[in-house]
Design an enzyme around this catalytic site. Structure first.
Site, PDB file in Angstrom:
ATOM      1  N   ASP A 130       0.779  -1.255   0.000  1.00 44.50           N
ATOM      2  CA  ASP A 130       0.000   0.000   0.000  1.00 44.50           C
ATOM      3  C   ASP A 130       0.800   1.289   0.000  1.00 44.50           C
ATOM      4  O   ASP A 130       0.255   2.327  -0.328  1.00 44.50           O
ATOM      5  CB  ASP A 130      -0.908   0.117   1.240  1.00 44.50           C
ATOM      6  N   CYS A 188     -24.959  -7.560 -13.651  1.00 45.90           N
ATOM      7  CA  CYS A 188     -25.143  -7.358 -12.201  1.00 45.90           C
ATOM      8  C   CYS A 188     -24.848  -5.905 -11.802  1.00 45.90           C
ATOM      9  O   CYS A 188     -23.916  -5.287 -12.316  1.00 45.90           O
ATOM     10  CB  CYS A 188     -24.195  -8.297 -11.463  1.00 45.90           C
ATOM     11  N   CYS A 211     -17.731   7.765   0.306  1.00 46.41           N
ATOM     12  CA  CYS A 211     -17.564   6.368   0.726  1.00 46.41           C
ATOM     13  C   CYS A 211     -17.317   6.293   2.235  1.00 46.41           C
ATOM     14  O   CYS A 211     -16.472   7.009   2.781  1.00 46.41           O
ATOM     15  CB  CYS A 211     -16.403   5.741  -0.048  1.00 46.41           C
TER      16      CYS A 211
END
Ligand code: SF4
Ligand code: SF4
Length: 373
Positions: A130, A188, A211
């Site tokens: 990360d 979907c 978010c």
């Protein structure tokens, strides 16, 4: 052995070592320009990264990993499953155990040492989890680890998306795996429909500013009032758009016991306790945990919102205590919002009236006034 055969054999041995160390997926990529860099730039230009300034600072390096690491020629991308079969809860599943950065880096360093001894010569390498200016998902897709779901996670056809990525760069030429070229979301739209804050601007495009993962972990200031109710009782991260994904419903697997396994106290944490932790208690409670990233004030802020959404009168004393005694105005402001959710003629309303007499911070005062209306 011919050179390509030797590159293939070394890549194969390296991946076998990775699986032996407990990684669930491993693939090799030959480094080059990032396919998704133009999309990343559009995202930045639209400001959808919010306050994550480190994304913009590393912008140009993300065009190609070799900008930051000129010696690098190949990378091994690994993934570790963090058990999407656990029940959902206020803390996202990946953050219930030890910090995955530390766990994965230890294993990647073992791989680095193995690579050096196997090559029998000096080998340059760097391990990242990360922290580097790279588009990890981009490399992971090209290393064959999965496709980009409409919810922006990487999806693997036998593992779903509940896994974390790490990368080991090297100056060796390793034979690359075939990129994952197909997509399996079809028609979907479950993840897009399930997001409680409407954070998906379009399939594959996430406005981080809406978010809950960003709001609860990265955002340092006040949570936008129009998003607070939709946060429910989530205090660190959000798994909703992964929970509803049919690939996760079908393929999420329990993980081996180990450092990423959930700590008991993080499965169903006591939200009032999280609100009232001192700095010292926070450091001790979340030692070696990813939750440290939110800091004590962020977690207490989030816990206040969660208690306001839960609206259980037994939580009023904890919220009133935070409103009157917390030394951080952000926490007091969010405790005021939460108490305002209980309505008039309650102990919550009286606590707000009392606090108004003493509150000196203008933003916290404003929240109290709004809650008293
Ligand atoms: Fe929405 Fe939660 Fe997914 Fe964020 S993590 S996009 S808030 S469902
Ligand atoms: Fe793709 Fe559906 Fe999963 Fe979303 S929920 S990532 S659209 S398969």
């Amino acid at each position: 052995m011919t050179e390509p055969a030797a590159q293939a054999a070394l890549a194969s041995r390296l991946k076998a070592q990775a699986y032996g160390l407990g990684f669930d997926l491993a693939g090799v990529v030959r480094l080059g320009p990032s396919d998704t860099f133009p999309r990343f730039q559009e995202w930045l230009r639209a400001g959808q990264h919010g306050e994550m300034g480190y994304m913009a600072r590393g912008e140009n390096a993300r065009a190609d990993p070799r900008v930051h690491l000129p010696q690098a020629r190949s990378a091994l991308v690994v993934a570790i499953n963090y058990d999407g079969t656990q029940p959902s809860g206020p803390i996202a599943r990946y953050a219930r155990g030890d910090d995955y950065h530390d766990v994965m880096l230890v294993r990647l360093r073992v791989l680095e040492n193995w690579l050096k001894s196997d090559a029998g010569r000096a080998v340059w390498s760097r391990a990242y989890v990360d922290t580097g200016p790279f588009l990890e998902r981009d490399m992971a897709r090209r290393a064959g680890l999965g496709w980009f779901g409409k919810n922006t996670t990487l999806l693997h056809p036998q593992l779903g998306s509940f896994f974390l990525l790490g990368t080991l760069f090297t100056d060796l030429d390793l034979e690359p795996d075939a990129p994952f070229e197909t997509e399996h979301c079809g028609t979907c739209t479950r993840c897009l429909d399930a997001c409680p804050t409407g954070a998906f601007v379009a399939p594959h495009v996430l406005d981080a500013r809406r978010c809950i993962s960003y709001l609860t972990i990265e955002l340092r200031g006040a949570i936008p009032p129009d998003l607070r109710e939709a946060m429910g009782t989530l205090v660190f991260g959000c798994d909703i758009c992964q929970d509803v994904c049919p690939w996760n419903v079908k393929f999420s697997r329990a993980a081996e016991a180990g450092p990423l396994a959930p700590r008991d106290e993080n499965r169903e944490p006591d939200l009032a306790e999280l609100l009232l932790l001192s700095e010292e208690q926070f450091r001790s409670r979340f030692a070696r945990s990813p939750v440290r990233r939110a800091k004590r004030r962020g977690l207490a802020r989030n816990a206040a919102i969660a208690l306001g959404n839960r609206r259980d009168a037994r939580d009023i004393p904890a919220l009133a205590h935070a409103l009157e005694r917390d030394n951080d105005p952000i926490v007091r402001a969010h405790a005021a919002w939460a108490l305002g959710r209980f309505g008039r003629n309650t102990a919550a309303y009286s606590a707000l009236q009392r606090a108004l007499e003493n509150e000196e911070d203008s933003a916290a005062r404003r929240e109290i006034e709004l809650s008293l209306r």
